[in-house]
Structures are given as C-alpha cells and as structure tokens.
Design an enzyme around this catalytic site. Structure first.
Site, mmCIF file in Angstrom:
data_model
loop_
_atom_site.group_PDB
_atom_site.id
_atom_site.type_symbol
_atom_site.label_atom_id
_atom_site.label_comp_id
_atom_site.label_asym_id
_atom_site.label_seq_id
_atom_site.Cartn_x
_atom_site.Cartn_y
_atom_site.Cartn_z
ATOM 1 N N ARG B 239 0.860 -1.183 0.000
ATOM 2 C CA ARG B 239 0.000 0.000 0.000
ATOM 3 C C ARG B 239 0.898 1.236 0.000
ATOM 4 O O ARG B 239 1.849 1.308 0.768
ATOM 5 C CB ARG B 239 -0.965 -0.001 1.186
ATOM 6 C CG ARG B 239 -0.342 0.032 2.556
ATOM 7 C CD ARG B 239 -1.369 0.265 3.658
ATOM 8 N NE ARG B 239 -1.000 -0.405 4.903
ATOM 9 C CZ ARG B 239 -0.105 0.053 5.769
ATOM 10 N NH1 ARG B 239 0.540 1.173 5.541
ATOM 11 N NH2 ARG B 239 0.155 -0.616 6.874
ATOM 12 N N HIS B 243 -1.481 3.173 6.838
ATOM 13 C CA HIS B 243 -2.574 2.262 7.159
ATOM 14 C C HIS B 243 -3.901 3.008 7.047
ATOM 15 O O HIS B 243 -4.869 2.522 6.494
ATOM 16 C CB HIS B 243 -2.395 1.705 8.571
ATOM 17 C CG HIS B 243 -3.584 0.953 9.066
ATOM 18 N ND1 HIS B 243 -4.011 -0.219 8.481
ATOM 19 C CD2 HIS B 243 -4.462 1.222 10.065
ATOM 20 C CE1 HIS B 243 -5.108 -0.638 9.109
ATOM 21 N NE2 HIS B 243 -5.393 0.215 10.059
ATOM 22 N N TYR B 251 7.141 3.383 10.390
ATOM 23 C CA TYR B 251 7.592 2.000 10.532
ATOM 24 C C TYR B 251 8.150 1.400 9.254
ATOM 25 O O TYR B 251 8.522 0.249 9.232
ATOM 26 C CB TYR B 251 6.423 1.147 11.040
ATOM 27 C CG TYR B 251 5.125 1.421 10.298
ATOM 28 C CD1 TYR B 251 4.859 0.812 9.074
ATOM 29 C CD2 TYR B 251 4.190 2.320 10.804
ATOM 30 C CE1 TYR B 251 3.703 1.088 8.382
ATOM 31 C CE2 TYR B 251 3.032 2.610 10.112
ATOM 32 C CZ TYR B 251 2.786 1.993 8.902
ATOM 33 O OH TYR B 251 1.631 2.279 8.210
#
Lengths: 323, 328
Positions: B239, B243, B251
């Site tokens: 992606r 998120h 991260y």
C-alpha cells in the site's frame, strides 16, 4: 393438547419450519449423528439429510459467521451453540457482524438467523458451562433475545424466531429440556414481544425468566398459603420486551420482584428495574427488589451451586420484604 | 493464455478508477469533507481488479476496512460510495456506514468490514448458501496479511475445505499489519503455505501484476464454481499510503517504498498495453479523462446531497422495530 418435553417441543418447531421452508437449515456441533448434546436435534439428520442438518467442527466463530453469510444471501439458518458460555468465542461475529450489518448497510441487508444456546446452572457443569449471559445480548441493538420457560412457549417462540427477519438469540435452559408440559395440537407461532401471565395475583408482581419462572410459581403457591397472591409474569422475550403487560400488572399490585438466574451485577433484571424506576415510579408502593445469582462464577459442587443460584426461599423472602 | 483486448482495457479502466477515486478521497479527507477513518487501497489495485474481473455480478465478495478497491472492482457506483464517505443520505448506507462499512447486496458486495478477519466465515456462509440453493455462485473473501493471524482465518478455511465450499480466499499481503512488518507478525514468508493445513491449493502470485492475478484467480474461481472447493491465493503487494489517512508511516523505510513505487501495477499494465499495441496512448488518456469526469461527478453528487434526517438514526436497527428517538 399434546404432552411434550421442552426439548421435544424445540425439535417439533425445527421440524415444522424445515418442512415449511426449504431455506431453513441447521448447523452446530454434534447436532447430526449425535443428535445434539441435549438431544434437541435427535432424528432430524435422518429426516432431513446432512445437507440441512450440518455437523460442524468445534468452531463457534465459523458456526455463527457461516450462519450470517448464509442468512445474508437467502437462507434461514438455525445455528446451535453447545453451551451459551461458548458464545464468547463467537462474539465478534454475533455482535459486530450479525447485529450491525443491517444498520451499517443502511437497511439493505437482512440477517434472518437464529442462534440457539443452552443457558443456566443446575447440572453441576461449573463455571464455563452454566452461565446466564442474556444481558450481553439485550445490550446489543440489532439482536432479539428470546427465552422460553415451558414446552408450549419453546415451540411457539422458536417458530416465530425462525420466521423473524432479524438475528435472534434463542436462550434455552438446560434443566428445562426434560420438563414435560402441554402443547397445543397445532404448531402455532407465539409472537415475539408478548409476555405471558403464568399466574394471576393482586398483591405483588413477580417477573421471572427461564427456570426461575418455575421457582417463582412454586414460591407463589407457598405465599398463597399465607394469603399473599403473587402475579407471575414470564416476559418470554427479553427484547423486544412487553412492557405493557408488566406495567399493567404493576398498576394493580404496586410491588415488583424481578427474578433471573443472571449474575446480579449488570443484569437484564437491572435494566428492567431501571425502566420501572424511570417510567413507573409513581405506581410503586415499595422498592424494586431483584433476586439474581450471586456475583460469582458458577461453582461446581451442588451445595455451592445452590448457594449461588436463587431458589424459592429467596423469592419468598424478597416478596415478604415488600408486601 | 491470451487475455482479450476487452478484458485488458476493462481492467485498466477499473484500476485507474480506483486510483483516481482514492486520490480524490485523500484530498477531500485532508479538506475535512470526508469523515472518519479512511484506509486507502492505492498501490493494490491489481488484486481487486484481477480477481473481480473473473466474477459475475451475482457472485459474492466480502471486503475489508480497505474496501474501496474491492467495491469499485465489483461494480460499485462511485456516486453512492462518495456520498457515503461524506456521510450523506444518498450514500450506499444512508450515511450510517462510512468507508469501513459499504455494501451493495444487488452486486453481491456483502460489505466492507471494520473488523480485521471478520469476513472469513461470512464469505464461507455465502458460499454455503450458494451451494445449498444450487446456484453456481462463488464467494471471494479479500483479507490482508494481518488478518491471516486471526482465529476466523483458521475456522473458516477449515470449514470451507471440509464442505468443499465455492469460496476463494484472496490474501492481499501488503507486508504490514498496520505497523507490524510481516516478518515480525508471522514466522512464514508465504501465507499461501497455510493452505497445506486445510488440504486445499495455495498459490502465491505477484499482486502488482494484474495479468498474473487474473490468471491465478481465474483458475481458483473456476475451481470453486466447478465444485472442487476453496483455494487460498496470496497476492504480494504494497500500500502506498499509510494504514489510514494521517498515518505517518514511521515504521517503513523510504527505500522500501521507493522500490515498490517502481513496481506500480497501473504503470505495468499501461506498459503492457502500449508495448503490445493493444491500445494507443491517446485511447488510455481518453479512458483516464472519462474516469476523472466520473469521479468529479461523484464528488458533486456527494456535495449536493442532503445529510440524513435525525429520525434516521433509529431506523434500520431491526426490520420491524424502530427504536426510540431522543427528544431535544
């Protein structure tokens, strides 16, 4: 009139609906070859075949979720959880999926499913096989909660639950399975949301559910010997709740005792008490009294189980405290 | 196998539609017009499109919190989707669902799902229903690498395998379960390996190659439709966004993101189409221009639509009971 046990009445309802509607099918653990842990589905595999009486792996989430997916796409599943306690394993599917899909999706998907589950103590099944968790479900908008106390009610209410277009949690008391009672000759549905006055009386209203209905009736007979006439009401469905029947009784008696087998803290009984306090305060001549299980897990040994679960003596004492 | 021009252009159209819709959603979210949580699918378009290209309208899908791509690939209408993201009455769910809960039963879309792994048993149930009703419908369950660690994965794959249900489990392995990289959240590299545990085929495919996804999905879906039971398909993808919109993505290393941007699924399909003279650059530009127009129409529709009336809050909980409304 026919005489049937509670378990036979449930089976008769399942059979009736499976014959009537090919979309109705059963799934659950050991419901087929074994006939159900409490024998409710005995013989149905032979009668309807394994396509419609489906033994599942020990997978409560899958049982519940598969029922949801099938219900959303044109079937009318009746799923059985072996014990109400095991619903903890399936809570996401029941609470976050089944109960909310219709609302989240703007009313465009319906989930006509029934989730049957045996509740209650009394057979020394201990803490993980004896709970009465009905308040969890009445707390969740989108679920209906049904809890019959007699074979007649079990038959009529299960028929209605299966015909209902909403997810219905159908609570059965495991001690009642072997109880015999009169059942009408024809398999008629009993509408959800209609209470039943199990005994008439003028002095005090007792609202009781499940096995506690029978304990309340016994208590009422004892009280009658002392000149106290109790009206015993079984709501039969905890949601939708027939408030009118309870309230009109209260208008006559002005006193109420609520008896359930739930842990008292956070119980459905507490919700009913709160509703009465909010809406019927002026009719009350005494405080509302709840008789429930103690706030403990259900212990194993009979002597301790009896301490935790309410009995006739507790009910009589509660009534006398306000009459 | 030769994939027809028609299919290729249809897949191109759907992939670009997802990309353009979501790029616009990201802008509108930043402007505060799109409410709530938004999880964007940008970068993963080849998975939804490669799979859904093989589905019929009456087939089912269950989707995820990152669901816009699946919905568009399965034929969802941009207008009603956008209106839902705006919280408007004309949205797919009358403003009661939002990005994470869009469904369209008329197109077999059994809902996006805010619970990670929530769709597994529901897809199995839809597949069971299709089988019991004697149709040849298939259900596809989309899920992420993170969801493969949920208990629902195991229960549903097991029951689907013993009952030989017509369902295909499609894993979008985008390398992260929220912030946790795959090598930290599970000890295996290929999620398709888990198929062995259920006695079903497991296939890993380049999820940024829509042609490869299309081929693998075709076989799995045919298999399901022909009564041979479920398949676990793992699509390796990435992606581009966080998120959720607003996720600072601390991260993951920049180099990793760069590496995946170079493998962009739409660029790859575009190159394939041009290199093989399937369509001209102008034809593709025309398709894109049309899509941009459609997205803008959807935005306009959403902006001009009314919010729901307050009474709507208590409707649709049950089929036959309207809950009490608050009197103010």
């Amino acid at each position: 009139m026919r005489i049937m046990t509670y378990a036979e009445a449930l089976r008769e309802a399942l059979r009736n609906e499976m014959k009537r509607d090919p979309r109705v099918f059963l799934l659950g653990e050991d419901i087929g070859v074994f006939g159900g842990t409490f024998g409710v589905t005995k013989g149905l595999l032979e009668e309807f075949g394994e396509d419609r009486v489906r033994d599942t792996p020990i997978s409560e989430t899958a049982i519940t979720g598969v029922a949801i997916g099938a219900a959303a796409t044109g079937m009318r599943p009746v799923a059985e959880l072996m014990f109400m306690d095991f619903v903890t394993v399936a809570m996401d599917q029941l609470v976050n999926q089944a109960a909310k899909m219709r609302y989240m999706f703007g009313g465009k998907i319906t989930i006509p499913m029934v989730l049957r589950m045996p509740a209650g103590a009394g057979i020394q099944a201990a803490a993980q096989h004896s709970q009465s968790l009905e308040a969890w479900f009445t707390h969740v908008p989108g679920l209906k909660v049904v809890y019959p106390s007699t074979p007649k009610d079990a038959l009529g209410l299960l028929i209605s639950a299966i015909r209902d277009d909403n997810p219905v949690v159908f609570v059965e008391h495991k001690v009642l399975y072997s109880m015999k009672g009169e059942v009408p000759d024809t398999n008629e549905p009993i509408p959800l949301g209609v209470a039943d006055v199990k005994r008439e009386g003028e002095d005090v209203t007792i609202v009781a559910t499940g096995l506690m209905v029978h304990k309340a009736l016994k208590a009422a007979e004892e009280l009658a010997k002392e000149g106290i006439e109790a009206e015993v009401i079984d709501p039969r469905t905890l949601f939708p709740l027939d408030k009118e029947t309870i309230y009109s009784s209260l208008k006559k008696t002005h006193r109420i005792v609520i008896v359930t087998e739930e842990v008292k803290r956070g119980s459905w009984a507490g919700e009913l008490a709160a509703m009465i306090a909010e809406e019927m305060f002026d009719y009350l001549d005494a405080q509302i009294v709840r008789v429930c299980a103690l706030n403990t897990p259900i212990p194993f040994t009979t002597v301790l189980e009896n301490v935790v679960i309410p009995n006739e003596v507790d009910i009589i004492k509660a009534v006398k405290s306000i009459v | 196998m030769e994939i027809s021009r028609e299919v290729l252009l249809d897949m191109y159209t759907r992939m670009v539609k997802i990309r353009k819709f979501e790029e616009r959603v990201a802008e509108l979210f930043a402007q505060g017009k799109v409410l709530g949580f938004v999880h964007l699918y940008i970068g993963e378009e080849a998975v939804a499109v490669g799979v859904c290209e093989n589905l019929k309208e009456e087939d089912y899908i269950t989707s995820t919190h990152r669901g816009h791509g699946h919905l568009i690939a399965k034929g969802g209408d941009l207008k009603y989707m956008m209106a839902e993201l705006f919280g408007k009455e004309t949205g797919y769910c009358k403003g009661k669902g939002g990005s994470m809960h869009i469904a369209d039963a008329t197109k077999g879309i059994l809902g996006a799902n805010g619970i990670v792994g929530g769709g597994f048993p529901i897809a199995a149930g839809a597949a069971l229903s299709a089988k019991m009703r004697g149709t040849d419908q298939v259900a596809v369950c989309f899920f992420g690498d993170g969801a493969s660690n949920q208990a629902t994965f195991h229960e549903a794959l097991n029951i689907a395998s013993i009952w030989k249900l017509p369902v295909v489990f499609v894993c979008e392995n985008n390398l992260y379960g929220i912030s946790m990289r795959q090598d930290r959240h599970q000890a295996i590299k290929d999620i398709a390996d888990r198929a062995v545990g259920y006695g079903i085929p497991g296939v890993t495919v380049d999820g940024n190659d829509v042609l490869a996804v299309y081929e693998v999905a075709k076989e799995a879906i045919n298999r399901a439709r022909n009564g041979a039971g479920p398949t676990l398909v793992e699509c390796k993808t990435y992606r581009y966004r966080g998120h959720f919109e607003g996720d600072p993505t601390v991260y993951r290393p920049k180099e990793e993101v760069e590496e995946w941007l170079a493998k962009d699924p739409i660029l790859r399909l575009t190159r394939y189409i041009l290199d093989n003279d399937i369509a001209s650059e102008k034809e593709l530009k025309d398709i894109e221009a049309k899509i941009i127009e459609e997205v803008e129409e959807a935005v306009k529709f959403a902006e001009e639509s009314p919010y729901p009336k307050e009474e709507a809050a208590v409707e649709d909980v049950y089929t036959d009971i309207v809950e009490e409304v608050r009197v103010r």
